[in-house]
Write a protein that holds these residues in place. Structure first.
Motif, PDB file in Angstrom:
ATOM      1  N   SER A 265      -9.820 -93.931 -16.242  1.00  0.00           N
ATOM      2  CA  SER A 265      -8.944 -92.781 -16.538  1.00  0.00           C
ATOM      3  C   SER A 265      -7.545 -93.259 -16.894  1.00  0.00           C
ATOM      4  O   SER A 265      -6.573 -92.967 -16.183  1.00  0.00           O
ATOM      5  CB  SER A 265      -8.888 -91.837 -15.335  1.00  0.00           C
ATOM      6  OG  SER A 265     -10.143 -91.287 -15.061  1.00  0.00           O
ATOM      7  N   PRO A 266      -7.411 -94.008 -17.979  1.00  0.00           N
ATOM      8  CA  PRO A 266      -6.089 -94.547 -18.326  1.00  0.00           C
ATOM      9  C   PRO A 266      -5.078 -93.466 -18.685  1.00  0.00           C
ATOM     10  O   PRO A 266      -3.871 -93.694 -18.584  1.00  0.00           O
ATOM     11  CB  PRO A 266      -6.382 -95.456 -19.523  1.00  0.00           C
ATOM     12  CG  PRO A 266      -7.636 -94.895 -20.126  1.00  0.00           C
ATOM     13  CD  PRO A 266      -8.432 -94.380 -18.972  1.00  0.00           C
ATOM     14  N   GLU A 267      -5.558 -92.305 -19.102  1.00  0.00           N
ATOM     15  CA  GLU A 267      -4.648 -91.250 -19.540  1.00  0.00           C
ATOM     16  C   GLU A 267      -3.815 -90.676 -18.405  1.00  0.00           C
ATOM     17  O   GLU A 267      -2.778 -90.046 -18.642  1.00  0.00           O
ATOM     18  CB  GLU A 267      -5.440 -90.123 -20.221  1.00  0.00           C
ATOM     19  CG  GLU A 267      -6.360 -89.335 -19.310  1.00  0.00           C
ATOM     20  CD  GLU A 267      -7.725 -89.991 -19.152  1.00  0.00           C
ATOM     21  OE1 GLU A 267      -8.615 -89.350 -18.566  1.00  0.00           O
ATOM     22  OE2 GLU A 267      -7.891 -91.138 -19.613  1.00  0.00           O
ATOM     23  N   HIS A 268      -4.246 -90.893 -17.158  1.00  0.00           N
ATOM     24  CA  HIS A 268      -3.530 -90.294 -16.023  1.00  0.00           C
ATOM     25  C   HIS A 268      -2.354 -91.147 -15.547  1.00  0.00           C
ATOM     26  O   HIS A 268      -1.568 -90.689 -14.718  1.00  0.00           O
ATOM     27  CB  HIS A 268      -4.495 -90.041 -14.869  1.00  0.00           C
ATOM     28  CG  HIS A 268      -5.473 -88.937 -15.140  1.00  0.00           C
ATOM     29  ND1 HIS A 268      -5.138 -87.618 -15.063  1.00  0.00           N
ATOM     30  CD2 HIS A 268      -6.777 -88.982 -15.519  1.00  0.00           C
ATOM     31  CE1 HIS A 268      -6.190 -86.869 -15.364  1.00  0.00           C
ATOM     32  NE2 HIS A 268      -7.196 -87.679 -15.656  1.00  0.00           N
ATOM     33  N   GLY A 269      -2.243 -92.364 -16.030  1.00  0.00           N
ATOM     34  CA  GLY A 269      -1.067 -93.193 -15.768  1.00  0.00           C
ATOM     35  C   GLY A 269      -0.753 -93.376 -14.301  1.00  0.00           C
ATOM     36  O   GLY A 269      -1.595 -93.769 -13.491  1.00  0.00           O
TER      37      GLY A 269
ATOM     38  N   THR B 293      -7.740-102.884  -2.689  1.00  0.00           N
ATOM     39  CA  THR B 293      -6.721-102.084  -3.379  1.00  0.00           C
ATOM     40  C   THR B 293      -6.672-102.434  -4.859  1.00  0.00           C
ATOM     41  O   THR B 293      -6.624-101.546  -5.728  1.00  0.00           O
ATOM     42  CB  THR B 293      -5.335-102.312  -2.742  1.00  0.00           C
ATOM     43  OG1 THR B 293      -5.374-101.901  -1.374  1.00  0.00           O
ATOM     44  CG2 THR B 293      -4.266-101.529  -3.478  1.00  0.00           C
ATOM     45  N   VAL B 294      -6.698-103.725  -5.177  1.00  0.00           N
ATOM     46  CA  VAL B 294      -6.700-104.155  -6.577  1.00  0.00           C
ATOM     47  C   VAL B 294      -7.914-103.586  -7.311  1.00  0.00           C
ATOM     48  O   VAL B 294      -7.801-103.050  -8.419  1.00  0.00           O
ATOM     49  CB  VAL B 294      -6.689-105.695  -6.660  1.00  0.00           C
ATOM     50  CG1 VAL B 294      -6.959-106.151  -8.085  1.00  0.00           C
ATOM     51  CG2 VAL B 294      -5.358-106.242  -6.181  1.00  0.00           C
ATOM     52  N   CYS B 295      -9.094-103.681  -6.689  1.00  0.00           N
ATOM     53  CA  CYS B 295     -10.319-103.182  -7.324  1.00  0.00           C
ATOM     54  C   CYS B 295     -10.238-101.675  -7.564  1.00  0.00           C
ATOM     55  O   CYS B 295     -10.656-101.182  -8.620  1.00  0.00           O
ATOM     56  CB  CYS B 295     -11.526-103.511  -6.451  1.00  0.00           C
ATOM     57  SG  CYS B 295     -11.933-105.274  -6.389  1.00  0.00           S
ATOM     58  N   ALA B 296      -9.712-100.940  -6.587  1.00  0.00           N
ATOM     59  CA  ALA B 296      -9.613 -99.490  -6.728  1.00  0.00           C
ATOM     60  C   ALA B 296      -8.663 -99.107  -7.857  1.00  0.00           C
ATOM     61  O   ALA B 296      -8.970 -98.239  -8.689  1.00  0.00           O
ATOM     62  CB  ALA B 296      -9.157 -98.872  -5.409  1.00  0.00           C
ATOM     63  N   VAL B 297      -7.500 -99.744  -7.902  1.00  0.00           N
ATOM     64  CA  VAL B 297      -6.499 -99.406  -8.918  1.00  0.00           C
ATOM     65  C   VAL B 297      -6.996 -99.772 -10.311  1.00  0.00           C
ATOM     66  O   VAL B 297      -6.877 -98.976 -11.262  1.00  0.00           O
ATOM     67  CB  VAL B 297      -5.160-100.113  -8.609  1.00  0.00           C
ATOM     68  CG1 VAL B 297      -4.184 -99.935  -9.768  1.00  0.00           C
ATOM     69  CG2 VAL B 297      -4.557 -99.570  -7.322  1.00  0.00           C
ATOM     70  N   VAL B 298      -7.572-100.965 -10.460  1.00  0.00           N
ATOM     71  CA  VAL B 298      -8.058-101.391 -11.779  1.00  0.00           C
ATOM     72  C   VAL B 298      -9.207-100.497 -12.247  1.00  0.00           C
ATOM     73  O   VAL B 298      -9.287-100.138 -13.426  1.00  0.00           O
ATOM     74  CB  VAL B 298      -8.498-102.871 -11.735  1.00  0.00           C
ATOM     75  CG1 VAL B 298      -9.160-103.272 -13.039  1.00  0.00           C
ATOM     76  CG2 VAL B 298      -7.303-103.769 -11.475  1.00  0.00           C
TER      77      VAL B 298
ATOM     78  N   TYR C  36       0.649 -86.750 -19.281  1.00  0.00           N
ATOM     79  CA  TYR C  36      -0.700 -86.220 -19.443  1.00  0.00           C
ATOM     80  C   TYR C  36      -0.854 -84.856 -18.777  1.00  0.00           C
ATOM     81  O   TYR C  36      -1.417 -83.924 -19.374  1.00  0.00           O
ATOM     82  CB  TYR C  36      -1.720 -87.198 -18.856  1.00  0.00           C
ATOM     83  CG  TYR C  36      -3.152 -86.758 -19.062  1.00  0.00           C
ATOM     84  CD1 TYR C  36      -3.772 -86.869 -20.301  1.00  0.00           C
ATOM     85  CD2 TYR C  36      -3.887 -86.219 -18.009  1.00  0.00           C
ATOM     86  CE1 TYR C  36      -5.073 -86.450 -20.497  1.00  0.00           C
ATOM     87  CE2 TYR C  36      -5.198 -85.807 -18.190  1.00  0.00           C
ATOM     88  CZ  TYR C  36      -5.784 -85.924 -19.433  1.00  0.00           C
ATOM     89  OH  TYR C  36      -7.071 -85.506 -19.630  1.00  0.00           O
ATOM     90  N   THR C  37      -0.367 -84.714 -17.543  1.00  0.00           N
ATOM     91  CA  THR C  37      -0.498 -83.425 -16.862  1.00  0.00           C
ATOM     92  C   THR C  37       0.287 -82.344 -17.595  1.00  0.00           C
ATOM     93  O   THR C  37      -0.162 -81.196 -17.685  1.00  0.00           O
ATOM     94  CB  THR C  37      -0.015 -83.524 -15.408  1.00  0.00           C
ATOM     95  OG1 THR C  37       1.342 -83.991 -15.377  1.00  0.00           O
ATOM     96  CG2 THR C  37      -0.875 -84.496 -14.617  1.00  0.00           C
ATOM     97  N   ARG C  38       1.441 -82.697 -18.128  1.00  0.00           N
ATOM     98  CA  ARG C  38       2.219 -81.705 -18.878  1.00  0.00           C
ATOM     99  C   ARG C  38       1.496 -81.314 -20.165  1.00  0.00           C
ATOM    100  O   ARG C  38       1.439 -80.141 -20.538  1.00  0.00           O
ATOM    101  CB  ARG C  38       3.613 -82.261 -19.191  1.00  0.00           C
ATOM    102  CG  ARG C  38       4.518 -82.373 -17.983  1.00  0.00           C
ATOM    103  CD  ARG C  38       5.966 -82.583 -18.388  1.00  0.00           C
ATOM    104  NE  ARG C  38       6.173 -83.867 -19.039  1.00  0.00           N
ATOM    105  CZ  ARG C  38       6.463 -84.996 -18.404  1.00  0.00           C
ATOM    106  NH1 ARG C  38       6.581 -84.997 -17.085  1.00  0.00           N
ATOM    107  NH2 ARG C  38       6.644 -86.116 -19.070  1.00  0.00           N
ATOM    108  N   ALA C  39       0.915 -82.309 -20.862  1.00  0.00           N
ATOM    109  CA  ALA C  39       0.211 -82.012 -22.108  1.00  0.00           C
ATOM    110  C   ALA C  39      -0.980 -81.086 -21.877  1.00  0.00           C
ATOM    111  O   ALA C  39      -1.197 -80.122 -22.608  1.00  0.00           O
ATOM    112  CB  ALA C  39      -0.252 -83.312 -22.771  1.00  0.00           C
ATOM    113  N   VAL C  40      -1.765 -81.375 -20.845  1.00  0.00           N
ATOM    114  CA  VAL C  40      -2.911 -80.520 -20.519  1.00  0.00           C
ATOM    115  C   VAL C  40      -2.447 -79.107 -20.188  1.00  0.00           C
ATOM    116  O   VAL C  40      -3.045 -78.113 -20.609  1.00  0.00           O
ATOM    117  CB  VAL C  40      -3.716 -81.123 -19.353  1.00  0.00           C
ATOM    118  CG1 VAL C  40      -4.761 -80.128 -18.852  1.00  0.00           C
ATOM    119  CG2 VAL C  40      -4.394 -82.419 -19.776  1.00  0.00           C
TER     120      VAL C  40
END
Length: 543
Positions: free
Chosen positions: A252-256, A241-246, A120-124
């Motif tokens: 922002s799923p595009e940031h992987g 941690t689980v709540c933050a990551v999910v 994603y960062t490369r595409a942008v």
């Protein structure tokens, strides 16, 4: 292409797709790529610049990803240099060599190294570099071009926060079980230490059978230390941690991987608060794209961009939440919710107590609440209200009083109806009877062994008023049993085998009583309904 014919879909994405043209050994693929470039792409570029055909689409830029400027991609790079076509991409070594070999090559943007970058960062970076060079395009990764509105904001539907919290359920249940097992291990070690003779007996036995357990008991001090440390992290850090990551990956799923790294670090400022974890994940998701684009616009190299995006946003959010006191404030909020939910109906309204027996005080409000829980599951309250509160109760690795209600008023009621329907299905049509029996067998097994699939009983409840009444009666009785005394003693959970739900509760007798009451009352309602239907069918046949 900046002006293509492919129309954006309803989600704002282009219908354009890249498909594999040729596969094989790397050497063969390189040969094929060289042939295509020399036979098709290079002549095409020359043709468009010679104005032979004004109707052909323009090749206005080239993206190189670890190209070979000496052999495979020599022709196209040479042609691009001669026609001032901009080049961008990744692979610092190959691009540096391309600039040196092909005089006049227009290398644009922050093209270069790709260490620690994402797709994603490369595409942008690529798109912004080309758009800036062309001057006639205003590119922003947070804006999507849609039909009829060239400046509309991205309107892709984002999940609601309670839906994100609901998605974290597997981790909540797993952490609850892990904490329960760790507490059990601590208890066993304490009991063995209290009795020297028992400790010696176990130690002597393990000399011949399983020495590691003897070592575990003999080094109980160090064992207790790591158990306490693990319990502390399980109760206060794992779920935030689980709540933050999910949350971050949902918004922002595009940031992987960049989103996962940033949110995981940010969660360390959310000690003991799942609401703070949700907020941290949301903040990270909002900052990722904006920070990335700011770095791209300032021509910061791709590797440094990803370090700033994936590496620095997390600590900034963690410090912000901790230093501002937001984490503490949100922790107080969930503490208040737990206190309210776990307040005994008898303690809160003692004058309304109907009667008392052996320390069990019957007020009737537990019955009402059980019926309300059953009703709410049918009208959409479960996922919007009940489950989020259950997860808030489980914030520190504990089970839930509403989880016990969930088990007794929904799961067990459904299991009782299924069991009765298996034994006394009244249908005169064998195919229908077979279908009902099959789905009820599945429903019974899943409810008793997995604590789920309550919906299987809804058709039978809607079909018969008697079944519906007994289902509410079962839920009410179970609710009264659970809330006739301190609710903190019956903390449990659905989504587990029924016997595990009983073991989780401190007052296992009361939990088992609520389960059995709920099961047999709903079972009886289904039995009576099927008996009445069978009698009605017999009368119709006789007529």
């Amino acid at each position: 292409s900046s002006k293509g014919d492919s129309k954006p879909s309803s989600t704002g994405t282009s219908a354009f797709q890249v498909r594999a043209y040729y596969t094989g050994l790397l050497q063969d693929v390189n040969t094929k790529a060289k042939e295509i470039e020399e036979a098709i792409i290079v002549p095409y570029i020359n043709k468009q610049h010679e104005n032979i055909d004004n109707n052909i689409a323009m090749i206005r830029g080239v993206i190189c990803i670890s190209c070979d400027p000496n052999e495979v991609n020599y022709k196209i790079l040479s042609t691009a240099a001669s026609h001032d076509i901009p080049i961008t991409g990744s692979g610092g070594t190959s691009l540096s060599a391309a600039v040196k070999i092909h005089s006049g090559l227009q290398l644009v943007g922050n093209a270069g190294g790709s260490v620690a970058t994402t797709t994603y960062t490369r595409a942008v970076s690529y798109v912004h570099a080309l758009a800036s060079y062309w001057d006639d395009l205003d590119y922003h990764p947070l804006t999507v071009i849609s039909e009829g509105d060239q400046n509309s904001e991205h309107d892709t539907i984002k999940p609601q926060m309670r839906s994100v919290l609901d998605a974290c359920l597997p981790s909540f249940v797993a952490v609850c079980l892990a904490c329960h097992l760790l507490h059990l291990l601590k208890y066993l070690i304490d009991e063995l230490e209290k009795d020297d003779n028992k400790l010696n007996d176990v130690g002597d036995y393990r000399n011949y059978s399983f020495p590691p357990l003897k070592e575990l008991i003999s080094s109980s001090n160090s064992t207790m230390v790591w158990i306490d440390q693990l319990l502390s992290f399980m109760k206060h850090q794992a779920l935030p941690t689980v709540c933050a990551v999910v949350t971050t990956t949902s918004f922002s799923p595009e940031h992987g991987s960049a989103a996962i790294m940033a949110s995981a670090v940010a969660s360390f400022g959310c000690w003991g608060s799942i609401l703070s974890g949700l907020l941290a994940g949301w903040l990270v998701s909002q900052m990722l794209g904006r920070t990335l684009f700011a770095c791209v616009r300032m021509n910061i190299p791709a590797t440094m961009t990803n370090i700033l995006v994936a590496g620095c946003i997390g600590p900034v959010v963690a410090i912000l939440l901790s230093a501002s006191g937001i984490t503490t404030l949100l922790g107080w909020v969930t503490d208040i919710v737990r206190s309210i939910v776990r307040t005994s109906t008898v303690d809160s309204i003692a004058p309304i107590t109907i009667f008392s027996w052996n320390e069990y005080n019957i007020s009737g409000l537990g019955f009402v609440f059980g019926c309300l829980f059953c009703y709410g599951s049918k009208v959409g309250w479960y996922h919007s209200i009940f489950l989020p509160i259950i997860l808030i109760e489980m914030e520190h690795g504990e089970a839930s009083s509403w989880g016990a209600l969930d088990e007794c008023t929904l799961v067990i009621v459904s299991a009782g109806i299924c069991c009765a329907n298996i034994l006394t299905s009244p249908s005169s049509l064998e195919s229908v009877q077979s279908d009902n029996t099959s789905v009820c067998k599945r429903g019974l097994l899943i409810n008793l062994l997995c604590g789920d699939f309550i919906e299987v009983a809804y058709p039978f409840m809607e079909e018969s008023h008697l079944v519906n009444i007994f289902a509410y009666l079962a839920s009410g009785v179970a609710g009264e049993v659970l809330y006739c005394k301190d609710p903190t003693e019956i903390l449990s959970s659905a989504y587990l085998p029924v016997f595990v739900g009983i073991v989780l509760a401190h007052d296992r007798t009361r939990m088992a009583t609520a389960i059995l009451s709920s099961f047999f009352i709903s079972f009886l309602g289904m039995i009576l309904s099927n008996a009445m239907r069978k009698a009605t069918n017999s009368k119709k046949k006789n007529l």
